[in-house]
Design an enzyme around this catalytic site. Structure first.
Site, PDB file in Angstrom:
ATOM      1  N   SER A 203      34.912  29.731 -19.367  1.00  0.00           N
ATOM      2  CA  SER A 203      35.512  31.022 -19.450  1.00  0.00           C
ATOM      3  C   SER A 203      37.002  30.805 -19.007  1.00  0.00           C
ATOM      4  O   SER A 203      37.705  31.728 -19.355  1.00  0.00           O
ATOM      5  CB  SER A 203      34.765  31.742 -18.409  1.00  0.00           C
TER       6      SER A 203
ATOM      7  N   ASP B 232      41.745  22.321 -19.395  1.00  0.00           N
ATOM      8  CA  ASP B 232      40.330  22.512 -19.343  1.00  0.00           C
ATOM      9  C   ASP B 232      39.958  23.007 -18.054  1.00  0.00           C
ATOM     10  O   ASP B 232      40.763  22.874 -16.939  1.00  0.00           O
ATOM     11  CB  ASP B 232      39.601  21.072 -19.727  1.00  0.00           C
TER      12      ASP B 232
ATOM     13  N   ASP C 279      34.108  22.623 -12.834  1.00  0.00           N
ATOM     14  CA  ASP C 279      33.147  23.391 -12.064  1.00  0.00           C
ATOM     15  C   ASP C 279      33.536  23.001 -10.564  1.00  0.00           C
ATOM     16  O   ASP C 279      33.141  23.851  -9.650  1.00  0.00           O
ATOM     17  CB  ASP C 279      31.837  22.711 -12.315  1.00  0.00           C
TER      18      ASP C 279
ATOM     19  N   GLY D 181      31.027  20.253 -17.046  1.00  0.00           N
ATOM     20  CA  GLY D 181      29.759  20.273 -17.764  1.00  0.00           C
ATOM     21  C   GLY D 181      28.977  21.262 -17.516  1.00  0.00           C
ATOM     22  O   GLY D 181      27.759  21.341 -18.173  1.00  0.00           O
TER      23      GLY D 181
ATOM     24  N   GLU E 282      34.414  16.699 -23.829  1.00  0.00           N
ATOM     25  CA  GLU E 282      35.450  17.176 -22.877  1.00  0.00           C
ATOM     26  C   GLU E 282      36.006  15.871 -22.367  1.00  0.00           C
ATOM     27  O   GLU E 282      37.244  15.652 -22.154  1.00  0.00           O
ATOM     28  CB  GLU E 282      35.189  18.146 -21.829  1.00  0.00           C
TER      29      GLU E 282
HETATM   30  C1  5RP Z   1      32.259  23.051 -19.556  1.00  0.00           C
HETATM   31  C2  5RP Z   1      32.854  22.745 -18.393  1.00  0.00           C
HETATM   32  C3  5RP Z   1      33.817  23.888 -18.187  1.00  0.00           C
HETATM   33  O1  5RP Z   1      35.080  23.647 -17.852  1.00  0.00           O
HETATM   34  C4  5RP Z   1      33.293  24.185 -16.426  1.00  0.00           C
HETATM   35  O2  5RP Z   1      31.954  24.559 -16.734  1.00  0.00           O
HETATM   36  C5  5RP Z   1      33.898  25.322 -15.930  1.00  0.00           C
HETATM   37  O3  5RP Z   1      33.701  26.552 -16.683  1.00  0.00           O
HETATM   38  P1  5RP Z   1      34.290  28.101 -16.366  1.00  0.00           P
HETATM   39  O4  5RP Z   1      35.761  28.232 -16.608  1.00  0.00           O
HETATM   40  O5  5RP Z   1      33.667  28.998 -17.307  1.00  0.00           O
HETATM   41  O6  5RP Z   1      34.028  28.158 -14.662  1.00  0.00           O
HETATM   42  O7  5RP Z   1      33.011  21.822 -17.901  1.00  0.00           O
HETATM   43  O8  5RP Z   1      31.364  21.884 -20.075  1.00  0.00           O
END
Ligand code: 5RP
Length: 230
Positions: free
Chosen positions: A28, A81, A84, A95, A103
């Site tokens: 997101s 990117d 989490d 992930g 990624e």
């Molecule tokens: C996807 C990821 C995302 O970058 C991670 O989950 C963060 O997502 P968000 O920006 O929706 O909080 O690693 O595999």
């Protein structure tokens, strides 16, 4: 929260220069970056991107961002990117969106990785967020036993579960693999655990991103904080 994610994305966009080859993250927060990048492209900026998931590929195409692959170009200038979790050494858990394999391939092919996040992702010690481990379905129980052993050797333990999609079926990654989410609490030595997981045959990749991110852009109620890896 979404406004903070967009602020972080906008700040990272300031690092994008004309002609750059970019890794495009998933999630997101990364979605905001791709959208804002699309606006720059519409105004004439020339960049080319490598998406880290089929979802990002579809979004980038819809936003008019030209795409390529790592087979057609030899490196990327910058990957932006989400994450989490991010600790003070800029080690990450990634992930949550299931795209960790692509990624990591894309981040590793980049001269620089900038992580964008709201500041709730900042932690003292990684592990509050369940650690995603991408696995081959064949021999899953054997792989899980090896993962438990790796956990024990690095001083962590916790429940593991195979990730399910919203429809209740097993979640399948873009690469056709499964994900095991491990609830570890705290990971005192993330580089050691990363090394131990990497050598397990049934593990395709894991969500510990060690030494890949160089910059973190964290947006919070008090403003934006930019942290550089020491
Ligand atoms: C996807 C990821 C995302 O970058 C991670 O989950 C963060 O997502 P968000 O920006 O929706 O909080 O690693 O595999």
């Amino acid at each position: 929260m979404d406004a903070l994610k967009r602020q972080a994305a906008a700040r990272a966009l300031e690092h994008v220069q004309d002609g750059m080859k970019l890794g495009l993250g998933t999630g997101s927060t990364a979605k905001h970056f791709v959208e804002l990048l699309g606006e720059k492209v519409a105004k004439g900026m020339r960049v080319i991107g490598v998406p880290t998931s089929e979802a990002t590929r579809a979004q980038a195409q819809a936003c008019g961002v030209p795409l390529t692959t790592l087979d057609e170009i030899d490196h990327l200038d910058l990957t932006v990117d989400g994450a989490d979790e991010c600790d003070g050494a800029l080690n990450l858990i990634k992930g949550g969106g299931g795209a960790l394999l692509r990624e990591k391939i894309v981040a590793a092919a980049s001269d620089r990785m900038i992580v964008i996040a709201d500041d709730t992702k900042w932690v003292d010690v990684l592990g509050r967020f369940p650690l995603p481990v991408e696995v081959i379905p064949f021999g899953l129980a054997a792989t899980q036993r090896a993962i438990v052993s790796a956990f024990a050797q690095s001083g962590v333990s916790g429940q593991m579960e195979v990730r399910k999609a919203k429809d209740g079926h097993v979640f399948v990654t873009d690469g056709g693999h499964w994900i095991v989410d491990a609830h570890l609490g705290k990971i005192p030595d993330a580089p050691r655990l990363a090394g131990l997981l990497s050598v397990i045959p049934g593990v395709v990749e894991h969500g510990l991103f060690i030494g890949l991110a160089r910059t973190a852009v964290l947006a919070g109620a008090q403003g934006i904080r930019v942290v550089e890896r020491r």
